[in-house]
Design a protein around this motif. Structure first.
Motif, PDB file in Angstrom:
ATOM      1  N   VAL A  89     -56.065  -6.704   9.422  1.00 59.55           N
ATOM      2  CA  VAL A  89     -57.328  -6.468   8.730  1.00 59.55           C
ATOM      3  C   VAL A  89     -57.485  -7.525   7.645  1.00 59.55           C
ATOM      4  O   VAL A  89     -56.610  -7.677   6.778  1.00 59.55           O
ATOM      5  CB  VAL A  89     -57.383  -5.062   8.102  1.00 59.55           C
ATOM      6  CG1 VAL A  89     -58.634  -4.900   7.248  1.00 59.55           C
ATOM      7  CG2 VAL A  89     -57.354  -3.995   9.199  1.00 59.55           C
ATOM      8  N   CYS A  90     -58.592  -8.265   7.703  1.00 57.50           N
ATOM      9  CA  CYS A  90     -58.862  -9.323   6.730  1.00 57.50           C
ATOM     10  C   CYS A  90     -60.061  -8.913   5.880  1.00 57.50           C
ATOM     11  O   CYS A  90     -61.055  -8.405   6.408  1.00 57.50           O
ATOM     12  CB  CYS A  90     -59.133 -10.648   7.431  1.00 57.50           C
ATOM     13  SG  CYS A  90     -57.767 -11.196   8.493  1.00 57.50           S
ATOM     14  N   VAL A  91     -59.968  -9.143   4.571  1.00 53.92           N
ATOM     15  CA  VAL A  91     -60.976  -8.658   3.632  1.00 53.92           C
ATOM     16  C   VAL A  91     -61.245  -9.709   2.567  1.00 53.92           C
ATOM     17  O   VAL A  91     -60.491 -10.679   2.402  1.00 53.92           O
ATOM     18  CB  VAL A  91     -60.521  -7.355   2.941  1.00 53.92           C
ATOM     19  CG1 VAL A  91     -60.298  -6.255   3.957  1.00 53.92           C
ATOM     20  CG2 VAL A  91     -59.250  -7.580   2.123  1.00 53.92           C
ATOM     21  N   ARG A  92     -62.320  -9.470   1.810  1.00 55.40           N
ATOM     22  CA  ARG A  92     -62.636 -10.316   0.664  1.00 55.40           C
ATOM     23  C   ARG A  92     -62.552  -9.503  -0.621  1.00 55.40           C
ATOM     24  O   ARG A  92     -63.085  -8.386  -0.691  1.00 55.40           O
ATOM     25  CB  ARG A  92     -64.044 -10.902   0.773  1.00 55.40           C
ATOM     26  CG  ARG A  92     -64.389 -11.826  -0.424  1.00 55.40           C
ATOM     27  CD  ARG A  92     -65.845 -12.237  -0.430  1.00 55.40           C
ATOM     28  NE  ARG A  92     -66.236 -13.081   0.675  1.00 55.40           N
ATOM     29  CZ  ARG A  92     -66.036 -14.397   0.725  1.00 55.40           C
ATOM     30  NH1 ARG A  92     -65.413 -15.023  -0.274  1.00 55.40           N
ATOM     31  NH2 ARG A  92     -66.458 -15.095   1.761  1.00 55.40           N
ATOM     32  N   ALA A  93     -61.919 -10.086  -1.628  1.00 51.19           N
ATOM     33  CA  ALA A  93     -61.995  -9.574  -2.993  1.00 51.19           C
ATOM     34  C   ALA A  93     -63.099 -10.351  -3.692  1.00 51.19           C
ATOM     35  O   ALA A  93     -63.107 -11.593  -3.694  1.00 51.19           O
ATOM     36  CB  ALA A  93     -60.670  -9.755  -3.722  1.00 51.19           C
ATOM     37  N   PHE A  94     -64.049  -9.632  -4.260  1.00 47.57           N
ATOM     38  CA  PHE A  94     -65.247 -10.213  -4.864  1.00 47.57           C
ATOM     39  C   PHE A  94     -64.917 -11.382  -5.784  1.00 47.57           C
ATOM     40  O   PHE A  94     -64.163 -11.257  -6.747  1.00 47.57           O
ATOM     41  CB  PHE A  94     -65.971  -9.114  -5.643  1.00 47.57           C
ATOM     42  CG  PHE A  94     -67.200  -9.559  -6.384  1.00 47.57           C
ATOM     43  CD1 PHE A  94     -68.398  -9.726  -5.717  1.00 47.57           C
ATOM     44  CD2 PHE A  94     -67.161  -9.800  -7.750  1.00 47.57           C
ATOM     45  CE1 PHE A  94     -69.542 -10.122  -6.401  1.00 47.57           C
ATOM     46  CE2 PHE A  94     -68.293 -10.191  -8.447  1.00 47.57           C
ATOM     47  CZ  PHE A  94     -69.491 -10.352  -7.767  1.00 47.57           C
ATOM     48  N   GLN A  95     -65.472 -12.559  -5.448  1.00 51.20           N
ATOM     49  CA  GLN A  95     -65.374 -13.786  -6.247  1.00 51.20           C
ATOM     50  C   GLN A  95     -63.939 -14.176  -6.576  1.00 51.20           C
ATOM     51  O   GLN A  95     -63.676 -14.828  -7.588  1.00 51.20           O
ATOM     52  CB  GLN A  95     -66.164 -13.634  -7.559  1.00 51.20           C
ATOM     53  CG  GLN A  95     -67.640 -13.348  -7.389  1.00 51.20           C
ATOM     54  CD  GLN A  95     -68.430 -14.540  -6.886  1.00 51.20           C
ATOM     55  OE1 GLN A  95     -67.902 -15.430  -6.249  1.00 51.20           O
ATOM     56  NE2 GLN A  95     -69.716 -14.561  -7.161  1.00 51.20           N
TER      57      GLN A  95
END
Length: 385
Positions: free
Chosen positions: A250-256
């Protein structure tokens, strides 16, 4: 504005913090701000029309001014408008399958397993529907901006304070609630909540957490980003929807802050890379794709996080969350255009037009149809020619 923040413990708007967070977001998201000095959106390239796509149908719902998630279940897509209208459409034809009213303006939605759909109202009500009728309502202790997850005859809710709760899908009875120390500020946009095998995976601050869906107990935590800075705004870290899942990866983004991938079978971080985007990611078995706040589109290698390519031809156009579809990466912009880029190198393959208002949610695919929703309530189905 997507960079607005709320005080997570009390669930109240933190006016001073919200203003600072909004200002910080506008400095890196110039297309969202109101400054006269904001960069001009990049001129559009000539459309090469290298990928045959046609508009097959269109429909309309009410205006969309909340963090909409479009639920896909087989040939059906379920979506909603800000006023609480929830609609299920047949993706092959655009035909309306059912329509219901949540009974209030929406803060989050839509989650669906194909039978039960769930939304959250601004009045902090979790509303479950089936076949166009309201099944039950449940008052929530805190607001949520994340579409509920409907799975395993249960409805799971990620609160604005990043608490996680489970409800019986038939009766609405609260089954359990998992509370963790709240962050001083969290984003007023959809967070991460999904099922991976028998584990409920949730974004809590800068971490992915794996929970037991039967009890809410924590199985593992994986840090994607770490809070830094001297004040609440500088220390803001939050994971944003959508995610890219391939098996246990699972790949995700942490805001900025970062983009990263986690092996959810053991809760191990595989890699993280610095990234300055505000919207989620999508991907395939070999790459993860995302849009940065300045409008660059980036592809990272899924195995090690190294950059594979970058497209800077859409800068400052207000790009949203991408979707991998066939040999293309699909991304909408603030002017209502949908850009189809090559998965291999990011070059433009085709461009589609909608109604001129911003694309409101990450595009989805159902029944071989690309479905796009705009802020003004237009719903468009595109199919291969």
């Amino acid at each position: 504005m997507i960079a607005r923040a709320i005080r997570s413990r009390a669930g109240r708007l933190a006016l001073a913090g919200m203003a600072l967070a909004a200002l910080a977001g506008c400095s890196s998201l110039p297309f969202m701000g109101g400054s006269d000095d904001k960069p001009k959106p990049a001129e559009l390239q000539a459309n090469p029309n290298l990928l045959g796509v046609r508009q097959a149908w269109s429909a309309r719902i009410g205006e969309v001014g909340f963090p909409l998630g479009v639920a896909v279940n087989g040939n059906q897509v379920t979506l909603a408008a800000s006023d609480g209208t929830v609609v299920a459409l047949d993706a092959t034809s655009g035909r309306e399958v059912w329509r219901a009213a949540a009974g209030g303006a929406l803060a989050a939605g839509v989650g669906s397993d194909g039978t039960t759909a769930a939304v959250v109202t601004r009045g902090q009500e979790l509303v479950a529907m089936t076949g166009g009728r309201v099944l039950w309502r449940q008052k929530l202790p805190v607001l949520s901006y994340t579409p509920p997850l409907v799975a395993g005859a249960r409805v799971f809710v990620l609160g604005a304070d990043r608490s996680v709760s489970a409800f019986d899908g038939q009766t609405g009875a609260r089954l359990w609630s998992q509370q963790r120390p709240g962050e001083a500020l969290v984003l007023r946009q959809a967070g991460v909540l999904l099922a991976v095998g028998d584990t409920l995976v949730a974004g809590q601050g800068g971490r992915l957490a794996g929970l037991n869906p039967l009890t809410g107990s924590v199985r593992w935590e994986a840090p994607i980003a770490i809070a830094r800075g001297v004040n609440d705004v500088e220390r803001l870290v939050d994971l944003v929807d959508r995610v890219s899942r391939e098996g246990q990866s699972v790949c995700v983004r942490a805001f900025q802050a970062t983009v990263g991938c986690v092996d959810t079978s053991r809760g191990a971080v595989l890699w993280t890379q610095k990234a300055s985007g505000a919207t989620g990611v999508h991907g395939d078995a070999t790459h993860v794709f995302g849009t940065e706040s300045d409008g660059r589109v980036v592809a990272w290698r899924r195995d090690n996080g190294q950059r594979a390519w970058l497209n800077d031809k859409l800068q400052f156009r207000g790009l949203g969350t991408p979707l991998v579809l066939g040999r293309s990466v699909v991304v909408g912009d603030a002017q209502g255009f949908v850009h189809l880029l090559s998965r291999e190198d990011g070059t433009l393959l085709n461009r589609l037009a909608t109604d001129g208002s911003a694309v409101a949610a990450g595009p989805v695919v159902a029944a071989n149809t690309l479905v796009v929703v705009t802020r003004s309530g237009g719903v468009y189905g595109f199919t291969p020619q």
